[in-house]
Design a protein around this motif. Structure first.
Motif, short mmCIF file in Angstrom:
data_model
loop_
_atom_site.label_atom_id
_atom_site.label_comp_id
_atom_site.label_asym_id
_atom_site.label_seq_id
_atom_site.Cartn_x
_atom_site.Cartn_y
_atom_site.Cartn_z
N GLU A 6 0.94 -1.05 -0.21
CA GLU A 6 -0.16 0.00 0.09
C GLU A 6 0.59 0.96 -0.07
O GLU A 6 1.90 1.61 0.37
CB GLU A 6 -0.66 0.12 1.37
N ILE A 7 0.68 2.55 -0.75
CA ILE A 7 1.16 3.73 -1.37
C ILE A 7 0.37 4.57 -0.80
O ILE A 7 -0.92 4.55 -1.64
CB ILE A 7 1.60 4.00 -2.35
N VAL A 8 0.80 5.06 0.92
CA VAL A 8 -0.32 6.10 1.57
C VAL A 8 -0.15 7.68 0.14
O VAL A 8 1.22 8.43 0.57
CB VAL A 8 -0.11 6.33 2.94
N ILE A 9 -1.04 8.51 -0.69
CA ILE A 9 -0.31 9.34 -0.96
C ILE A 9 -1.48 10.74 -0.75
O ILE A 9 -2.44 10.89 -0.22
CB ILE A 9 -1.15 9.47 -2.51
N GLY A 10 -1.18 11.94 -0.55
CA GLY A 10 -1.03 13.18 -0.23
C GLY A 10 -1.56 14.13 -1.68
O GLY A 10 -0.20 13.95 -2.15
#
Ligand code: HSE
Length: 428
Positions: A6-10
């Motif tokens: 999982e890559i958490v992006i803003g």
């Protein structure tokens, strides 16, 4: 299936491009999971108004107007920026990098004007800095220059890298329309901004050329070194006269390196009608380059728009997510430019000169004398019919001449007998 990473992006900003990125990530979710083993989760989206409902379908609950919700959240490891403009975007990007977050940006202005600071912040924390979308939208020119073309000494990079001006010039060429009418129509169609200055005065192309030439020439080419002249002085008459002489008019971004001398310039340019760039019409972009190993090549595609730009952004997100060690440019990316290099503004090119002259014996000889005195040699000349006021248009194409010699020749012209209506550089 193996567990997904999982890559958490803003997101910073959510206009046209941000909306396109959201839609493309949603649209490609299954393929990205299957092919890359990744799950990309957008956690927060910085916007100006959290109340405004977004067409792209971003859930209202993700929106925030507090930059810290993106920049200071330790769970967010990657920031994608679509705010545009230098400030506050550049400040946010530097903060993100200093906090160890990899940055993917579509922002040519923030990058071109702050590249050394951004790179230093990235190097400090080992975060990545990705910017494919900042130049020519979907066309993978940054990836090509940083990747498969790196083994070349590139001598020439030349591009149509602004779609708005290419659309305007194409319509002026094809339909003989005037600049102001086509610009107004392009604005009505949403193809030109309400304030078109950045595009039509060549700023947009100059930012992009500064980035592209830095990578091509392996040395930082600051924006301030890029000469730029826009298309507002171009008339349908210039385009028609050029066409009669076998040329097509484009707003070109030109970078050349010969030994330790670099020239970088953006200006309206006549190209021979059989040049590969002459065929690139409408709002398309293209970059033509020459390397000692790859020889001549051209990349062409869509340089703007929500999904084409999103294509480059999502490509960067995936590359960054799958990389252990982020790649940085090959040159010393500092405020000071390489002291061994010279940036010249006295380049050599051909010129198209359209004069309005009185129609009397000796006028042509006087004009030719001014050119000769300045060391500028005439290659072709065309005289059109006399107008009602008794003046005639004289059109010249010169042999290659130095810019300063050409300017000196124009200063020598006798205003009592002729004056320049337009001077346009010609490339081959
Ligand atoms: N305004 C630009 C163009 C697109 O017309 O090409 C964004 O860089």
């Amino acid at each position: 299936m193996n567990e997904l990473k999982e890559i958490v992006i803003g997101f910073l900003g959510c206009g046209n491009v941000g909306g396109g990125v959201w839609r493309l990530l949603e649209n490609m979710r299954e393929e990205i999971a299957r092919r890359d083993g990744l799950s990309i989760r957008v956690k927060k989206v910085l916007v100006r108004s959290v109340k405004k409902v977004r067409d792209c379908g971003i859930p209202q609950g993700l929106l925030t107007d507090n930059p810290d919700d993106v920049l200071a959240d330790p769970e967010i490891t990657m920031v994608a920026e679509f705010m545009g403009g230098e400030h506050p975007a550049a400040d946010y990007l530097i903060r993100a990098l200093e906090n160890g977050k990899t940055v993917v940006t579509a922002n040519k202005v923030a990058l071109a004007l702050n590249w050394p600071k951004l790179q230093a912040a990235a190097e400090k924390t080992g975060a990545g800095l990705y910017y494919e979308a900042s130049v020519c939208g979907a066309i993978p020119v940054i990836g090509a220059l940083r990747g498969s073309l790196e083994s070349n000494r590139i001598s020439n990079v030349m591009g149509i890298i602004n779609g708005t001006t290419n659309y305007i010039l194409t319509r002026m060429s094809e339909q003989g329309e005037d600049y102001a009418a086509v610009l107004a129509d392009a604005q009505r169609l949403g193809l030109a901004e309400p304030d078109p200055t950045s595009d039509v005065e060549g700023f947009d192309a100059a930012y992009k050329l500064s980035i592209m030439a830095s990578l091509a020439f392996h040395t930082r080419v600051p924006f301030e070194k890029v000469f730029h002249e826009g298309i507002t002085g171009i008339t349908a008459i210039d385009i028609a006269c050029g066409r009669e002489m076998g040329y097509v008019l484009k707003l070109l971004a030109i970078g050349k390196r010969s030994g330790d001398v670099v020239e970088v310039r953006v200006h309206p340019t006549f190209l021979p009608k059989d040049h590969p760039l002459s065929m690139v019409g409408g709002s398309f972009n293209a970059v033509y380059l020459k390397g000692h190993a790859c020889k001549e090549m051209m990349l062409q595609g869509r340089g703007a728009g929500d999904l084409p730009t999103a294509s480059a952004v999502v490509g960067d997100i995936l590359e960054a997510a799958l990389t252990d060690k982020h790649r940085m440019p090959t040159f010393s990316n500092t405020e000071e430019t390489d002291s061994a290099l010279t940036f010249t503004d006295n380049w050599t090119t051909r010129y198209f000169i359209r004069l309005s002259a009185v129609d009397e014996p000796g006028v042509l000889a006087s004009v030719a004398g001014c050119f000769a005195d300045a060391g500028v040699s005439i290659a072709t000349m065309m005289q059109k019919g006399r107008s009602d006021d008794g003046r005639v248009p004289l059109i010249f194409i010169t042999h290659p001449a130095e810019e300063k010699a050409m300017q000196a020749a124009l200063r020598k012209l006798d205003p009592a007998i002729c004056h320049p209506e337009n001077v346009i550089r010609v490339e081959e």
